[in-house]
Write a protein that holds these residues in place. Structure first.
Motif, PDB file in Angstrom:
ATOM      1  N   SER A  28      -0.058 -26.385 -20.104  1.00 48.42           N
ATOM      2  CA  SER A  28      -0.428 -25.179 -20.841  1.00 48.42           C
ATOM      3  C   SER A  28      -0.088 -23.939 -20.014  1.00 48.42           C
ATOM      4  O   SER A  28      -0.357 -23.876 -18.816  1.00 48.42           O
ATOM      5  N   ALA A  29       0.541 -22.960 -20.653  1.00 48.52           N
ATOM      6  CA  ALA A  29       0.949 -21.727 -19.983  1.00 48.52           C
ATOM      7  C   ALA A  29       0.445 -20.535 -20.789  1.00 48.52           C
ATOM      8  O   ALA A  29       0.326 -20.597 -22.011  1.00 48.52           O
ATOM      9  N   HIS A  30       0.157 -19.455 -20.080  1.00 45.43           N
ATOM     10  CA  HIS A  30      -0.378 -18.259 -20.732  1.00 45.43           C
ATOM     11  C   HIS A  30       0.728 -17.214 -20.893  1.00 45.43           C
ATOM     12  O   HIS A  30       1.225 -16.676 -19.912  1.00 45.43           O
ATOM     13  N   LEU A  31       1.079 -16.947 -22.122  1.00 46.50           N
ATOM     14  CA  LEU A  31       2.145 -16.000 -22.458  1.00 46.50           C
ATOM     15  C   LEU A  31       1.528 -14.726 -23.018  1.00 46.50           C
ATOM     16  O   LEU A  31       0.708 -14.766 -23.934  1.00 46.50           O
ATOM     17  N   THR A  32       1.920 -13.591 -22.450  1.00 42.45           N
ATOM     18  CA  THR A  32       1.434 -12.287 -22.903  1.00 42.45           C
ATOM     19  C   THR A  32       2.610 -11.429 -23.338  1.00 42.45           C
ATOM     20  O   THR A  32       3.569 -11.260 -22.579  1.00 42.45           O
ATOM     21  N   ILE A  33       2.555 -10.913 -24.549  1.00 41.76           N
ATOM     22  CA  ILE A  33       3.606 -10.029 -25.068  1.00 41.76           C
ATOM     23  C   ILE A  33       3.297  -8.601 -24.630  1.00 41.76           C
ATOM     24  O   ILE A  33       2.238  -8.053 -24.955  1.00 41.76           O
ATOM     25  N   LEU A  34       4.213  -7.994 -23.886  1.00 41.74           N
ATOM     26  CA  LEU A  34       4.008  -6.629 -23.400  1.00 41.74           C
ATOM     27  C   LEU A  34       4.572  -5.589 -24.361  1.00 41.74           C
ATOM     28  O   LEU A  34       3.949  -4.552 -24.604  1.00 41.74           O
ATOM     29  N   SER A  35       5.775  -5.857 -24.880  1.00 41.46           N
ATOM     30  CA  SER A  35       6.400  -4.916 -25.809  1.00 41.46           C
ATOM     31  C   SER A  35       7.526  -5.609 -26.562  1.00 41.46           C
ATOM     32  O   SER A  35       8.078  -6.615 -26.100  1.00 41.46           O
ATOM     33  N   ILE A  36       7.858  -5.044 -27.715  1.00 43.37           N
ATOM     34  CA  ILE A  36       8.992  -5.522 -28.514  1.00 43.37           C
ATOM     35  C   ILE A  36       9.765  -4.294 -28.963  1.00 43.37           C
ATOM     36  O   ILE A  36       9.191  -3.371 -29.561  1.00 43.37           O
ATOM     37  N   ASN A  37      11.063  -4.265 -28.669  1.00 40.99           N
ATOM     38  CA  ASN A  37      11.853  -3.086 -28.995  1.00 40.99           C
ATOM     39  C   ASN A  37      13.311  -3.474 -29.186  1.00 40.99           C
ATOM     40  O   ASN A  37      13.920  -4.068 -28.297  1.00 40.99           O
TER      41      ASN A  37
END
Length: 240
Positions: free
Chosen positions: A162-171
């Motif tokens: 299990s890994a923790h993925l965090t979305i910072l930005s989408i552009n």
């Protein structure tokens, strides 16, 4: 340890240059002049001086490097320059990188001669957390976040932890993310996103356990770890 080896390791010159210092009587051990380069000393107990400069011997050393792209995480390589070559204030030949960053990956890399600590940080049983910042070609979604939590399958048959993925930005069709993993498989982060049909275009490690990359270090720069940072690396309580 032989006195000539100790002095060479401490930066007083090559073995030949050190032997000349000893022969000319510039070296003392506990106040007595030593003229035999094969004489053995205890660097932790004996007071050793060269031209009255006291030698402070370090059994283990610990460096933080902001690894640049184009360098391999190895002690020697026939194609690329190595990360060890960037450390120019260390005179011994026992330094090695703890773990591996791909040749095109940047960021936090620890270099040391402490094999016990390296084993503690790299052993799969220890579940040492590593955090990466990445740019992804494609739109990373909340569904991807959940898939990372469940465990991405790579290499057709290996299910990652299990890994923790965090979305910072989408552009403009590109995503910036942070991901925390507990393994160190070859090209793991790149393969995890590839399994989702997305491409990692930039990758940088920013943390290992509770050691954060010093943002004041430019690419290719390094410094010694502080005692506090070393304590955090050795602290077993932060492991999963």
């Amino acid at each position: 340890m032989r006195i000539d080896k100790l002095l060479a390791h401490s930066g007083f010159g090559t073995r030949k240059e050190v032997k000349e210092l000893i022969r000319k009587g510039y070296v003392t051990v506990n106040g007595e002049i030593i003229k035999k380069d094969k004489a053995h000393v205890d660097p932790m107990r004996d007071e050793i001086r060269v031209d009255d400069e006291k030698i402070i011997y370090e059994e283990y050393v610990y460096y933080m490097l902001n690894k640049p792209s184009g360098y391999v995480s190895a002690t020697e390589d026939n194609v690329y320059p190595t990360v060890v070559e960037l450390i120019d204030d260390y005179y011994r030949d026992d330094l090695f990188p703890v773990g591996r960053l791909d040749v095109d990956t940047e960021g936090l890399l620890i270099l040391t001669n402490d094999g016990v600590l390296a084993h503690q940080l790299l052993s799969p049983k220890r579940h040492c957390p590593k955090v990466y910042y990445a740019k992804i070609k494609g739109i990373v979604t909340e569904d991807d976040v959940q898939k990372f939590l469940k465990g991405i399958v790579i290499n057709d048959d290996y299910q990652c932890q299990s890994a923790h993925l965090t979305i910072l930005s989408i552009n403009h069709g590109e995503s910036e993310i942070e991901v925390e993993i507990y393994e160190g498989k070859f090209h793991q982060v790149k393969k995890m996103f590839l399994a989702l049909g997305k491409e990692v275009t930039y990758l940088k490690r920013i943390r290992m356990k509770e050691l954060y990359l010093d943002t004041s270090l430019q690419l290719g720069e390094y410094r010694r770890l502080t005692d506090e940072e070393l304590d955090r690396l050795k602290d077993e309580s932060v492991l999963q």
